[in-house]
Design a protein around this motif. Sequence first.
Motif, PDB file in Angstrom:
ATOM      1  N   LYS A   1       0.602  -1.437  -0.217  1.00 50.40           N
ATOM      2  CA  LYS A   1      -0.513   0.050  -0.302  1.00 50.40           C
ATOM      3  C   LYS A   1       1.117   1.150   0.465  1.00 50.40           C
ATOM      4  O   LYS A   1       0.693   2.251  -0.664  1.00 50.40           O
ATOM      5  CB  LYS A   1      -0.945   0.013   0.990  1.00 50.40           C
ATOM      6  N   LYS A   2       1.846   1.368   0.895  1.00 50.42           N
ATOM      7  CA  LYS A   2       3.075   2.260   0.651  1.00 50.42           C
ATOM      8  C   LYS A   2       3.146   2.764  -0.687  1.00 50.42           C
ATOM      9  O   LYS A   2       3.396   3.743  -1.556  1.00 50.42           O
ATOM     10  CB  LYS A   2       4.226   1.721   1.605  1.00 50.42           C
ATOM     11  N   LYS A   3       3.952   1.328  -1.594  1.00 48.08           N
ATOM     12  CA  LYS A   3       4.576   1.531  -2.655  1.00 48.08           C
ATOM     13  C   LYS A   3       3.569   2.127  -3.698  1.00 48.08           C
ATOM     14  O   LYS A   3       4.147   2.567  -4.577  1.00 48.08           O
ATOM     15  CB  LYS A   3       5.187   0.514  -3.050  1.00 48.08           C
ATOM     16  N   PHE A   4       2.073   0.956  -4.082  1.00 49.42           N
ATOM     17  CA  PHE A   4       1.724   1.592  -5.167  1.00 49.42           C
ATOM     18  C   PHE A   4       0.069   2.527  -4.903  1.00 49.42           C
ATOM     19  O   PHE A   4      -0.570   2.542  -5.135  1.00 49.42           O
ATOM     20  CB  PHE A   4       1.673  -0.067  -5.701  1.00 49.42           C
ATOM     21  N   ASP A   5       0.543   2.675  -3.107  1.00 48.21           N
ATOM     22  CA  ASP A   5      -1.224   2.602  -2.788  1.00 48.21           C
ATOM     23  C   ASP A   5      -2.633   2.139  -3.088  1.00 48.21           C
ATOM     24  O   ASP A   5      -3.954   2.599  -3.588  1.00 48.21           O
ATOM     25  CB  ASP A   5      -1.625   4.161  -4.117  1.00 48.21           C
ATOM     26  N   THR A   6      -2.061   0.447  -2.992  1.00 45.47           N
ATOM     27  CA  THR A   6      -3.777  -0.329  -3.561  1.00 45.47           C
ATOM     28  C   THR A   6      -2.941  -1.427  -2.456  1.00 45.47           C
ATOM     29  O   THR A   6      -1.728  -1.341  -2.304  1.00 45.47           O
ATOM     30  CB  THR A   6      -4.003  -0.278  -4.462  1.00 45.47           C
ATOM     31  N   SER A   7      -3.872  -2.408  -2.547  1.00 44.97           N
ATOM     32  CA  SER A   7      -3.869  -3.471  -1.956  1.00 44.97           C
ATOM     33  C   SER A   7      -2.826  -4.723  -3.126  1.00 44.97           C
ATOM     34  O   SER A   7      -2.965  -4.033  -3.747  1.00 44.97           O
ATOM     35  CB  SER A   7      -5.117  -4.448  -1.309  1.00 44.97           C
ATOM     36  N   PHE A   8      -2.054  -5.625  -2.583  1.00 46.07           N
ATOM     37  CA  PHE A   8      -1.377  -6.701  -3.210  1.00 46.07           C
ATOM     38  C   PHE A   8      -2.857  -6.807  -4.206  1.00 46.07           C
ATOM     39  O   PHE A   8      -2.058  -7.286  -5.522  1.00 46.07           O
ATOM     40  CB  PHE A   8      -0.694  -8.114  -2.362  1.00 46.07           C
ATOM     41  N   ALA A   9      -3.242  -7.468  -3.890  1.00 50.76           N
ATOM     42  CA  ALA A   9      -5.062  -8.256  -4.971  1.00 50.76           C
ATOM     43  C   ALA A   9      -5.032  -7.219  -5.773  1.00 50.76           C
ATOM     44  O   ALA A   9      -5.668  -7.932  -7.287  1.00 50.76           O
ATOM     45  CB  ALA A   9      -5.811  -8.678  -4.210  1.00 50.76           C
ATOM     46  N   LYS A  10      -5.211  -6.053  -5.897  1.00 50.09           N
ATOM     47  CA  LYS A  10      -5.295  -5.211  -6.606  1.00 50.09           C
ATOM     48  C   LYS A  10      -4.676  -4.738  -7.640  1.00 50.09           C
ATOM     49  O   LYS A  10      -4.182  -3.620  -8.943  1.00 50.09           O
ATOM     50  CB  LYS A  10      -6.098  -4.438  -6.188  1.00 50.09           C
ATOM     51  N   CYS A  11      -2.965  -5.173  -7.398  1.00 51.97           N
ATOM     52  CA  CYS A  11      -2.024  -4.757  -8.116  1.00 51.97           C
ATOM     53  C   CYS A  11      -1.416  -5.225  -9.700  1.00 51.97           C
ATOM     54  O   CYS A  11      -2.638  -6.130  -9.659  1.00 51.97           O
ATOM     55  CB  CYS A  11      -0.566  -4.993  -7.171  1.00 51.97           C
ATOM     56  N   SER A  12      -1.336  -4.620 -10.305  1.00 54.07           N
ATOM     57  CA  SER A  12      -1.150  -5.010 -11.874  1.00 54.07           C
ATOM     58  C   SER A  12       0.202  -6.204 -11.495  1.00 54.07           C
ATOM     59  O   SER A  12       0.537  -6.835 -10.481  1.00 54.07           O
ATOM     60  CB  SER A  12      -0.658  -4.074 -12.847  1.00 54.07           C
ATOM     61  N   ALA A  13       0.150  -6.873 -12.533  1.00 57.64           N
ATOM     62  CA  ALA A  13       1.008  -8.362 -12.473  1.00 57.64           C
ATOM     63  C   ALA A  13       2.402  -8.040 -12.837  1.00 57.64           C
ATOM     64  O   ALA A  13       3.112  -7.931 -12.226  1.00 57.64           O
ATOM     65  CB  ALA A  13       0.955  -9.112 -13.839  1.00 57.64           C
ATOM     66  N   GLN A  14       2.450  -6.414 -13.646  1.00 60.55           N
ATOM     67  CA  GLN A  14       3.556  -5.510 -13.275  1.00 60.55           C
ATOM     68  C   GLN A  14       4.327  -5.345 -12.183  1.00 60.55           C
ATOM     69  O   GLN A  14       5.247  -5.140 -11.744  1.00 60.55           O
ATOM     70  CB  GLN A  14       3.248  -4.925 -14.247  1.00 60.55           C
ATOM     71  N   GLN A  15       3.581  -4.424 -11.257  1.00 61.27           N
ATOM     72  CA  GLN A  15       3.552  -4.461  -9.650  1.00 61.27           C
ATOM     73  C   GLN A  15       3.999  -5.253  -8.568  1.00 61.27           C
ATOM     74  O   GLN A  15       4.402  -4.744  -7.589  1.00 61.27           O
ATOM     75  CB  GLN A  15       2.567  -3.507  -9.266  1.00 61.27           C
ATOM     76  N   ARG A  16       2.945  -6.201  -9.726  1.00 63.99           N
ATOM     77  CA  ARG A  16       2.988  -7.303  -8.171  1.00 63.99           C
ATOM     78  C   ARG A  16       4.886  -8.268  -8.424  1.00 63.99           C
ATOM     79  O   ARG A  16       5.420  -8.588  -7.246  1.00 63.99           O
ATOM     80  CB  ARG A  16       2.552  -8.615  -8.879  1.00 63.99           C
ATOM     81  N   SER A  17       5.100  -8.277  -9.970  1.00 64.97           N
ATOM     82  CA  SER A  17       6.499  -9.014  -9.425  1.00 64.97           C
ATOM     83  C   SER A  17       7.964  -7.719  -9.332  1.00 64.97           C
ATOM     84  O   SER A  17       8.447  -7.926  -9.062  1.00 64.97           O
ATOM     85  CB  SER A  17       6.669  -8.746 -11.470  1.00 64.97           C
ATOM     86  N   GLU A  18       7.800  -6.810  -9.033  1.00 65.35           N
ATOM     87  CA  GLU A  18       8.538  -5.129  -8.319  1.00 65.35           C
ATOM     88  C   GLU A  18       8.245  -5.980  -7.156  1.00 65.35           C
ATOM     89  O   GLU A  18       9.752  -5.056  -6.554  1.00 65.35           O
ATOM     90  CB  GLU A  18       7.736  -3.933  -8.992  1.00 65.35           C
ATOM     91  N   LEU A  19       6.967  -5.781  -6.815  1.00 62.51           N
ATOM     92  CA  LEU A  19       7.331  -5.804  -5.396  1.00 62.51           C
ATOM     93  C   LEU A  19       8.399  -7.551  -5.121  1.00 62.51           C
ATOM     94  O   LEU A  19       8.831  -8.207  -4.029  1.00 62.51           O
ATOM     95  CB  LEU A  19       6.083  -6.134  -5.105  1.00 62.51           C
ATOM     96  N   LEU A  20       7.965  -8.292  -5.323  1.00 63.61           N
ATOM     97  CA  LEU A  20       8.623  -9.858  -5.061  1.00 63.61           C
ATOM     98  C   LEU A  20      10.055  -9.761  -4.918  1.00 63.61           C
ATOM     99  O   LEU A  20      10.393 -10.071  -4.914  1.00 63.61           O
ATOM    100  CB  LEU A  20       7.803 -10.893  -6.446  1.00 63.61           C
ATOM    101  N   LYS A  21      10.668  -8.910  -6.273  1.00 66.44           N
ATOM    102  CA  LYS A  21      11.949  -8.617  -7.159  1.00 66.44           C
ATOM    103  C   LYS A  21      12.466  -8.131  -5.529  1.00 66.44           C
ATOM    104  O   LYS A  21      13.685  -8.462  -5.159  1.00 66.44           O
ATOM    105  CB  LYS A  21      12.163  -8.171  -8.105  1.00 66.44           C
ATOM    106  N   GLU A  22      12.069  -7.276  -4.936  1.00 64.98           N
ATOM    107  CA  GLU A  22      12.240  -6.765  -3.816  1.00 64.98           C
ATOM    108  C   GLU A  22      12.106  -7.251  -2.895  1.00 64.98           C
ATOM    109  O   GLU A  22      12.980  -7.486  -2.345  1.00 64.98           O
ATOM    110  CB  GLU A  22      11.434  -4.962  -3.514  1.00 64.98           C
TER     111      GLU A  22
END
Length: 176
Positions: free
Chosen positions: A101-122
Motif C-alpha cells: 500500500k505504501k509503494k503502490f497506494d493499493t492492496s496486493f490483490a488489486k495491483c497489476s502484474a508488473q507491480q506485483r513482480s516488482e514487489l516480489l523482486k524487492e
Amino acid sequence: MNRRTAIRNVVVISAGAALLPSCSQQDPAGAIPLKNISLTGPQENMVAELSETIIPKTKNFIGAKDLKAHEFVLTMLDDCTSPEEQKIFINGLQVFEDTCKKKFDTSFAKCSAQQRSELLKEMEASKDEKDNGVKFYRTTKRYTLQSFTSAEAYMMNVRKYKMVPGPIYKGCVPVS
C-alpha cells in the motif's frame, strides 16, 4: 389476535433474526477452517493472489490458484509450525500488505502484474532477516512450491513420474 397472525409474526421475526448477522459490515471470515490462526477473507485472498503470482497459470499448465496452493500454505502453517512462527506469519502478512500500500497506494490483490513482480523482486533481493514481511513472503513461497511440486499434474506431466515397480515388473517368475 388470531392464531394465523401470531404464527406469521413469529416466522417474520425469526427470519429477520436469522438474516441480521449477515448484514454486518465486518470482514468475512476465511473459507478455510483453521485451528490455530484466523484470517479474514481479504487476507486469505491476498495469500491466494501471492501464490498465483509466484506460480502463474500459463496456456500449457495450471497455476497455483488452480491447485489451491494457498489452502496448502495455510494448512501447513496451521498444522506444522510453532505458535511463534504463526504470529510472525500473521504479522508479516500485515507488513507485506502495508508495504504494498505504501509503494503502490493499493492492496496486493488489486495491483497489476508488473507491480506485483516488482514487489516480489524487492522481497527476493532483501537481506533483512528480521523483516516480517520478507519472512511472510519466503514462507508463502516455500509452501507454494512444495504444493506445486507434489501435485499430480506436476508429477505426471513435468516429472514423468511412473509408479513403482514400473511397467516391466513380472511378479510370477520362477527363481532358480
